[in-house]
Design an enzyme around this catalytic site. Structure first.
Site, mmCIF file in Angstrom:
data_model
loop_
_atom_site.group_PDB
_atom_site.id
_atom_site.type_symbol
_atom_site.label_atom_id
_atom_site.label_comp_id
_atom_site.label_asym_id
_atom_site.label_seq_id
_atom_site.Cartn_x
_atom_site.Cartn_y
_atom_site.Cartn_z
ATOM 1 N N HIS A 157 0.836 -1.216 0.000
ATOM 2 C CA HIS A 157 0.000 0.000 0.000
ATOM 3 C C HIS A 157 0.870 1.266 0.000
ATOM 4 O O HIS A 157 0.446 2.310 0.495
ATOM 5 C CB HIS A 157 -0.934 0.038 1.206
ATOM 6 C CG HIS A 157 -1.706 -1.234 1.409
ATOM 7 N ND1 HIS A 157 -2.947 -1.451 0.847
ATOM 8 C CD2 HIS A 157 -1.393 -2.357 2.097
ATOM 9 C CE1 HIS A 157 -3.377 -2.666 1.203
ATOM 10 N NE2 HIS A 157 -2.443 -3.247 1.949
ATOM 11 N N SER A 278 15.614 21.083 -16.238
ATOM 12 C CA SER A 278 14.439 21.908 -16.523
ATOM 13 C C SER A 278 14.900 23.173 -17.220
ATOM 14 O O SER A 278 15.954 23.723 -16.893
ATOM 15 C CB SER A 278 13.736 22.266 -15.213
ATOM 16 O OG SER A 278 12.942 23.425 -15.390
ATOM 17 N N LYS A 284 16.475 21.467 -11.006
ATOM 18 C CA LYS A 284 15.790 20.207 -11.315
ATOM 19 C C LYS A 284 16.677 19.169 -12.001
ATOM 20 O O LYS A 284 17.523 19.489 -12.818
ATOM 21 C CB LYS A 284 14.577 20.471 -12.234
ATOM 22 C CG LYS A 284 13.443 21.212 -11.590
ATOM 23 C CD LYS A 284 12.734 20.429 -10.486
ATOM 24 C CE LYS A 284 11.961 19.246 -11.001
ATOM 25 N NZ LYS A 284 10.768 19.631 -11.754
ATOM 26 N N GLU A 291 9.840 8.094 -16.558
ATOM 27 C CA GLU A 291 8.486 8.568 -16.873
ATOM 28 C C GLU A 291 8.033 8.091 -18.249
ATOM 29 O O GLU A 291 6.875 7.734 -18.455
ATOM 30 C CB GLU A 291 8.449 10.102 -16.820
ATOM 31 C CG GLU A 291 8.601 10.637 -15.417
ATOM 32 C CD GLU A 291 8.842 12.139 -15.424
ATOM 33 O OE1 GLU A 291 7.872 12.883 -15.310
ATOM 34 O OE2 GLU A 291 10.013 12.555 -15.563
#
Ligand code: ARG
Length: 469
Positions: A157, A278, A284, A291
């Site tokens: 979970h 970024s 970043k 992804e």
């Protein structure tokens, strides 16, 4: 004109709109080697059964050689009538060998031809994809070896549950991938019949020998039913399913890396070569590969579902709808290959922050089950033990006292049980076969190595028996 193939029956040529919708040469030309291979086998068989002379066979084979070179070297000049790869090859063969070329299509239809070409293409592609999956599995295994006895919290979970060795966690992904390999092998075994010789749908009156072409093309057997042979695209759907589930597994690896690379987890640091920055926020470092692995899975599933929808309403036998098989399959294969390679690069270069992992795993609550097991060993029923430890956890969370003190002072637990809360102790407890303790992982690692070796041997075997190299 594109109508050349059937001009005897037609008055005018095809409309531009028809050609634009109908032509598949733009994407099916990538099967050119398989189309030519299939034509070679076909013309050799035609000569064997005396439907062409040896001289005609040799002229056609020589022309096929030229076409293959032209296509491989990017020198092939397409013309408007090259509706698909089959038409293009035959048209050029006939230009090069005008007399004999007209005999190449004897007892053959583009329907059995396309089914054969695509099977050969798929067979080769799936073999290469299996190779890339095995590479990724090796990377996971090597990383598992690198990290030794490091450990991290195991989750259910997405809540910290019990600590496990990092090698155990990495191998978990490896085992999922080994099922993908097995599914791809299954698919390869089931698709191992040649459709060539089925003709348009019903076979031929000309005494051809489908078993000869099947053997020449490295198939185990020829088709049993010509109608099924030209309408079967199960292998496309199965391949796309196996690739989709593989993509789902890569997506889950990706999702985990995304979480682990977050500031909040801080479990991994990605290599600069396998992460992006970024354009606006200088601080970043983004896990784009992970992804995209997650994102591409959606696309793979879409290709599969779209093609199943194409298939579901088709009556026997060949219908032009089937031309939709190729772009979907090509895209799924291309996509999974890119993803496998990039993910492998990312996983082999990232750094595991094992201290951050350990400090989360050493959270005393992660040892709760071990405390209950301690009581079980002393004879207490597990349900009662669960209650005792649950009460201690509740008191610790309520701030009554630190968990270690409550354990040490408990009459049924005491100082010996309290040692279970010390850093790195809990993970070493779950030594049952297949469990998460480093000690148990040694056997698992050996089993994984055997499995990898066996799969590599199978792949090598397929490479030699399919005639694809
Ligand atoms: N380009 C076609 C395909 O991909 C080849 C078969 C065409 N057959 C036909 N009868 N028009 O399916």
């Amino acid at each position: 004109m594109a109508g050349e193939l059937w001009e005897g029956r037609f008055d005018g040529g095809p409309s531009e709109a028809l050609q634009a919708l109908n032509d598949s040469f733009g994407f099916d030309r990538r099967m050119f080697r398989h189309d030519i291979e299939g034509s070679r086998a076909h013309v050799v068989m035609l000569a064997n059964v005396k439907l062409v002379t040896q001289h005609e066979r040799d002229q056609i084979l020589a022309a096929l050689e030229v076409v293959e070179t032209e296509m491989a070297e990017g020198r092939f000049l397409a013309v408007a009538s090259d509706e698909d790869i089959h038409t293009a090859v035959e048209r050029r063969v006939t230009e090069l060998a005008p007399e004999a070329g007209g005999k190449l299509h004897t007892a053959r239809s583009r329907n059995d031809q396309v089914a054969t070409d695509l099977k050969m293409w798929t067979r080769q592609e799936l073999g290469e994809i299996v190779g890339l999956v095995l590479d990724l599995q090796s990377t996971l295994a090597n990383r598992a070896d690198d990290v030794g006895d490091s450990y991290l919290p195991g989750y259910t979970h997405l809540q910290q549950a019990q600590s496990v060795s990092l090698a155990h966690h990495l191998l978990a992904h490896g085992w999922a991938l080994s099922r993908d390999v097995s599914r791809l092998f299954d698919c390869l075994a089931r698709m191992n019949t040649s459709p060539l010789g089925a003709g348009a749908l019903a076979g031929s009156s000309l005494g051809i020998q489908p078993a000869q072409t099947a053997a020449a093309l490295g198939f185990e057997a020829p088709f049993a039913n010509s109608l099924d042979a030209v309408s079967d695209r199960d292998y496309v759907a199965e391949a796309m399913f196996a690739i989709s589930l593989l993509g789902v597994h890569l997506s889950r690896i990706g999702e985990e890396i995304i979480l682990w690379a977050s500031t909040e987890f801080g479990f991994v640091t990605l290599d600069d070569g396998f992460s992006t920055g970024s354009s606006m926020m200088p601080q970043k470092k983004n896990p784009d590969i992970a992804e995209l692995a997650r994102g591409k899975a959606g696309r793979l599933i879409g290709n599969l579902v779209g093609f199943l929808a194409t298939l579901k309403g088709l009556p026997m036998t060949y219908n032009k709808d089937l031309q939709e098989d190729k772009e979907a399959l090509f895209d799924s294969c291309d996509t999974i290959r890119l993803t496998l390679v990039a993910l492998r690069g990312m996983l082999s270069t990232l750094e595991f922050n094992t201290e951050a992992m350990a400090s989360q795993a050493d959270n005393p609550y992660s040892a709760a089950t071990d405390l209950a097991d301690f009581l079980v060993r002393a004879g207490m029923p597990f349900r009662s033990a669960h209650g005792v430890v649950g009460k201690i956890v509740r008191d610790a969370l309520a701030g009554v006292a630190p968990m270690a003190d409550l354990v040490r002072d408990h009459p049924d637990l005491g100082p010996k049980a309290a040692t279970l809360l010390q850093p790195g102790v809990s993970v070493r407890q779950r030594i049952s076969p297949g469990g998460g303790a480093p000690e148990a992982v040694v056997a698992q690692r050996a089993e994984f190595a055997d499995r990898l070796q066996q799969d590599e041997a199978w792949l090598a075997d397929i490479g030699t028996t399919s005639g694809q190299g």
